[in-house]
Design a protein around this motif. Structure first.
Motif, PDB file in Angstrom:
ATOM      1  N   UNK A 219       0.833  -1.210   0.000  1.00  0.00           N
ATOM      2  CA  UNK A 219       0.000   0.000   0.000  1.00  0.00           C
ATOM      3  C   UNK A 219       0.865   1.255   0.000  1.00  0.00           C
ATOM      4  N   UNK A 220       1.906   1.263   0.818  1.00  0.00           N
ATOM      5  CA  UNK A 220       2.782   2.428   0.890  1.00  0.00           C
ATOM      6  C   UNK A 220       3.537   2.639  -0.423  1.00  0.00           C
ATOM      7  N   UNK A 221       3.860   1.518  -1.075  1.00  0.00           N
ATOM      8  CA  UNK A 221       4.521   1.611  -2.376  1.00  0.00           C
ATOM      9  C   UNK A 221       3.556   2.215  -3.399  1.00  0.00           C
ATOM     10  N   UNK A 222       2.318   1.746  -3.353  1.00  0.00           N
ATOM     11  CA  UNK A 222       1.298   2.201  -4.309  1.00  0.00           C
ATOM     12  C   UNK A 222       0.963   3.682  -4.129  1.00  0.00           C
ATOM     13  N   UNK A 223       1.050   4.165  -2.898  1.00  0.00           N
ATOM     14  CA  UNK A 223       0.667   5.555  -2.608  1.00  0.00           C
ATOM     15  C   UNK A 223       1.866   6.508  -2.549  1.00  0.00           C
ATOM     16  N   UNK A 224       3.041   6.001  -2.916  1.00  0.00           N
ATOM     17  CA  UNK A 224       4.219   6.858  -2.992  1.00  0.00           C
ATOM     18  C   UNK A 224       4.858   7.211  -1.658  1.00  0.00           C
ATOM     19  N   UNK A 225       4.537   6.462  -0.611  1.00  0.00           N
ATOM     20  CA  UNK A 225       5.071   6.762   0.720  1.00  0.00           C
ATOM     21  C   UNK A 225       6.159   5.778   1.162  1.00  0.00           C
ATOM     22  N   UNK A 226       6.454   4.821   0.305  1.00  0.00           N
ATOM     23  CA  UNK A 226       7.369   3.752   0.720  1.00  0.00           C
ATOM     24  C   UNK A 226       8.743   4.278   1.116  1.00  0.00           C
ATOM     25  N   UNK A 227       9.240   5.262   0.424  1.00  0.00           N
ATOM     26  CA  UNK A 227      10.585   5.769   0.705  1.00  0.00           C
ATOM     27  C   UNK A 227      10.672   6.443   2.075  1.00  0.00           C
ATOM     28  N   UNK A 228       9.521   6.810   2.624  1.00  0.00           N
ATOM     29  CA  UNK A 228       9.503   7.473   3.932  1.00  0.00           C
ATOM     30  C   UNK A 228       9.200   6.491   5.069  1.00  0.00           C
ATOM     31  N   UNK A 229       9.073   5.215   4.713  1.00  0.00           N
ATOM     32  CA  UNK A 229       8.681   4.216   5.709  1.00  0.00           C
ATOM     33  C   UNK A 229       9.811   3.235   6.011  1.00  0.00           C
ATOM     34  N   UNK A 230       9.989   2.948   7.282  1.00  0.00           N
ATOM     35  CA  UNK A 230      10.903   1.905   7.735  1.00  0.00           C
ATOM     36  C   UNK A 230      10.043   0.790   8.304  1.00  0.00           C
ATOM     37  N   UNK A 231       9.951  -0.323   7.587  1.00  0.00           N
ATOM     38  CA  UNK A 231       9.015  -1.394   7.974  1.00  0.00           C
ATOM     39  C   UNK A 231       9.743  -2.459   8.785  1.00  0.00           C
ATOM     40  N   UNK A 232       9.191  -2.735   9.974  1.00  0.00           N
ATOM     41  CA  UNK A 232       9.850  -3.610  10.947  1.00  0.00           C
ATOM     42  C   UNK A 232       8.899  -4.716  11.401  1.00  0.00           C
ATOM     43  N   UNK A 233       9.383  -5.945  11.369  1.00  0.00           N
ATOM     44  CA  UNK A 233       8.619  -7.090  11.886  1.00  0.00           C
ATOM     45  C   UNK A 233       9.372  -7.657  13.082  1.00  0.00           C
ATOM     46  N   UNK A 234       8.810  -7.484  14.272  1.00  0.00           N
ATOM     47  CA  UNK A 234       9.410  -7.993  15.499  1.00  0.00           C
ATOM     48  C   UNK A 234       8.630  -9.219  15.971  1.00  0.00           C
ATOM     49  N   UNK A 235       9.264 -10.376  15.903  1.00  0.00           N
ATOM     50  CA  UNK A 235       8.582 -11.623  16.255  1.00  0.00           C
ATOM     51  C   UNK A 235       9.280 -12.319  17.413  1.00  0.00           C
ATOM     52  N   UNK A 236       8.503 -12.927  18.276  1.00  0.00           N
ATOM     53  CA  UNK A 236       9.058 -13.677  19.405  1.00  0.00           C
ATOM     54  C   UNK A 236       9.689 -14.988  18.945  1.00  0.00           C
ATOM     55  N   UNK A 237       9.335 -15.425  17.753  1.00  0.00           N
ATOM     56  CA  UNK A 237       9.805 -16.721  17.258  1.00  0.00           C
ATOM     57  C   UNK A 237      11.272 -16.668  16.833  1.00  0.00           C
ATOM     58  N   UNK A 381      -2.979 -28.379   7.925  1.00  0.00           N
ATOM     59  CA  UNK A 381      -3.489 -27.021   8.047  1.00  0.00           C
ATOM     60  C   UNK A 381      -3.001 -26.222   6.849  1.00  0.00           C
ATOM     61  N   UNK A 382      -3.611 -25.077   6.661  1.00  0.00           N
ATOM     62  CA  UNK A 382      -3.261 -24.241   5.518  1.00  0.00           C
ATOM     63  C   UNK A 382      -3.168 -22.794   5.965  1.00  0.00           C
ATOM     64  N   UNK A 383      -2.238 -22.070   5.384  1.00  0.00           N
ATOM     65  CA  UNK A 383      -2.094 -20.652   5.676  1.00  0.00           C
ATOM     66  C   UNK A 383      -1.814 -19.907   4.374  1.00  0.00           C
ATOM     67  N   UNK A 384      -2.820 -19.260   3.792  1.00  0.00           N
ATOM     68  CA  UNK A 384      -2.572 -18.470   2.582  1.00  0.00           C
ATOM     69  C   UNK A 384      -1.805 -17.205   2.967  1.00  0.00           C
ATOM     70  N   UNK A 385      -0.513 -17.193   2.680  1.00  0.00           N
ATOM     71  CA  UNK A 385       0.347 -16.064   3.052  1.00  0.00           C
ATOM     72  C   UNK A 385       0.200 -14.953   2.018  1.00  0.00           C
ATOM     73  N   UNK A 386      -0.616 -13.957   2.355  1.00  0.00           N
ATOM     74  CA  UNK A 386      -0.874 -12.844   1.445  1.00  0.00           C
ATOM     75  C   UNK A 386       0.368 -11.971   1.393  1.00  0.00           C
ATOM     76  N   UNK A 387       0.966 -11.817   0.230  1.00  0.00           N
ATOM     77  CA  UNK A 387       2.210 -11.066   0.099  1.00  0.00           C
ATOM     78  C   UNK A 387       2.043  -9.732  -0.631  1.00  0.00           C
ATOM     79  N   UNK A 388       0.835  -9.505  -1.192  1.00  0.00           N
ATOM     80  CA  UNK A 388       0.517  -8.216  -1.806  1.00  0.00           C
ATOM     81  C   UNK A 388      -0.992  -8.202  -2.048  1.00  0.00           C
TER      82      UNK A 388
END
Length: 454
Positions: A219-237, A381-388
């Motif tokens: 979404x941020x890429x599509x709206x031109x905001x991606x360059x201003x975003x630092x995307x972080x995934x913090x997982x306990x795993x 089990x199944x997990x559809x991993x939505x990537x975009x």
């Protein structure tokens, strides 16, 4: 004849007396005064051959299957909610791709017709006496009990929540009340850190916490905001995903889209007034790190239904203790479990419920006939991993974390077809297949898809 006549007349007089019925709680006592002395009462109960606890995906599915097995009038379902939600679609709701209204239907519309629906919460389960108590004062007795109570969300275990959701820039796709807050935070994003968390507990749909990250990046890429975003995934795993094949594919996406992943980081506090999230380093307990955020998506800690505690039905961690192959309780032969509330060692998803329902149906049939269960649940089990907004990696796997793919293609790759299956076909299959007790997972079709080779 004279004696029996006298007794009959006496009882009639007692029952007709205004002093006779004295109600105490849910029991009725009859004061027989000088006629008889009676110190015990009879509990007011309703008996059903099968009682199902929970009206989520597992409960409604098994209710439909049991109705066909023993007849509607012999089945009762206990569920307090007036609305039933297809929660897997909330990933897309949080990303603005679906509306919240599209995810829900009245519980009455999915309840199997003719079964008894108790709009109550379960307050006590007594497997030794085959009874269940509800908050409406009802006591139900059963021959067979199916527990499908799902799990509980524990936002309160993160300091600063749930009250922190009153502030903007913070949301969670795991709750009806907070999923649209995710979309608001995303579309109002300006610049800074977009943080996505995964808790240090079992969760339902373990892929969902990172699905919203991929969608947000798109979404941020599509709206031109991606360059201003630092995307972080913090997982306990200690891993990005539990199945290596799909984890490898996801790591490639992480690298190509410049996403930052921190393993073994657990969210312990949110300071919404300062826009700060505090994470503990699980590899070095006590060590914390503060992250400032412009957007925060919280996946809450989760746990078993509290009503199981002290019921002798739970394992050491509080989950329903069932045989992982048959879904029959390990102690009580007439008690069974399905879905998120159980301790079966696989991911907690609607796809798992589908596969479990077919096995559990067979298990109960065998138990009713005094036979040994002969069908085994393989942990599918199944997990559809939505990537975009138009691609999905469809992860399917078993107890051993081995891919158990339905289609004769490499499902470790992003696919547009799989996205449309996730967004458009699966909801239809859920409402009209699974909840009707007609869909038991893709197992029977897998060999056909692979031309008998798998």
């Amino acid at each position: 004849h004279f004696v029996f006549g006298l007794i009959s007349q006496t009882m009639a007089a007692v029952l007709a007396s205004p002093l006779a019925p004295i109600r105490k709680g849910s029991r009725v006592f009859f004061s027989l005064n000088s006629y008889f002395h009676c110190s015990s009462g009879l509990a007011s109960k309703e008996h059903y051959k099968i009682v199902v606890l929970g009206g989520g995906s597992g409960g409604i599915t098994m209710g439909a299957r049991m109705k066909r097995k023993v007849g509607a009038k012999k089945v009762a379902i206990v569920e307090p909610s007036e609305m039933h939600y297809y929660q897997p679609i909330w990933t897309l709701v949080g990303a603005g791709a679906k509306s919240i209204n599209s995810s829900g239907r009245p519980t009455a519309s999915v309840m199997p017709s003719g079964v008894k629906w108790f709009k109550s919460r379960v307050t006590k389960i007594d497997p030794k006496n085959n009874t269940v108590s509800t908050d409406s004062g009802k006591e139900l007795s059963y021959d067979y009990l199916i527990i499908a109570l799902g799990l509980q969300l524990h936002y309160e275990k993160i300091k600063g929540l749930p009250e922190g959701f009153q502030h903007p820039k913070i949301g969670s796709n795991y709750s009806l009340q907070t999923v649209e807050k995710t979309w608001n935070a995303l579309r109002n994003f300006k610049e800074g850190n977009a943080i996505f968390s995964f808790p240090n507990t079992p969760v339902k749909c373990a892929g969902a916490p990172q699905k919203i990250m991929y969608l947000s990046e798109a979404y941020l890429r599509k709206t031109g905001k991606r360059s201003k975003a630092n995307i972080i995934y913090n997982t306990s795993l200690p891993v990005l995903f539990g199945v290596k094949k799909y984890a490898d594919a996801l790591w490639e996406i992480v690298k190509s889209r410049d996403l930052n992943v921190n393993l073994r980081h657990n969210l312990i506090e949110v300071r919404p007034d300062k826009r700060e999230a505090v994470f503990e380093n699980l590899d070095n307990p006590g060590e914390t790190k503060i992250f400032e955020y412009e957007m925060l998506h919280v996946t809450p800690p989760m746990g078993p239904p509290s009503v199981l505690k002290g019921s002798s039905l739970e394992d050491e961690a509080g989950w329903l203790d069932v045989n992982k192959d048959t879904l029959q309780h390990k102690t009580y032969d007439n008690v069974f479990g399905i879905g998120d509330c159980t301790n079966v060692p696989t991911s907690k998803t609607a796809a798992a419920v589908a596969a479990q329902s077919a096995v559990l149906d067979r298990t109960i049939t065998k138990v009713m006939k005094k036979d040994k269960p002969d069908k085994k649940y393989d942990g599918y089990t199944s997990c559809p991993l939505v990537t975009s907004y138009n691609t999905v990696i469809l992860a399917e796997f078993d107890y051993n974390g081995q891919p158990l793919e339905t289609f004769p293609v490499d499902q470790g790759k992003e696919s547009r077809i799989m996205y449309h299956m996730k967004a458009d076909l699966m909801p239809h299959l859920y409402w009209h297949g699974l909840l009707k007790g007609l869909w038991g997972g893709p197992g029977p079709y897998r060999k056909l898809m692979h031309l008998g080779m798998k």
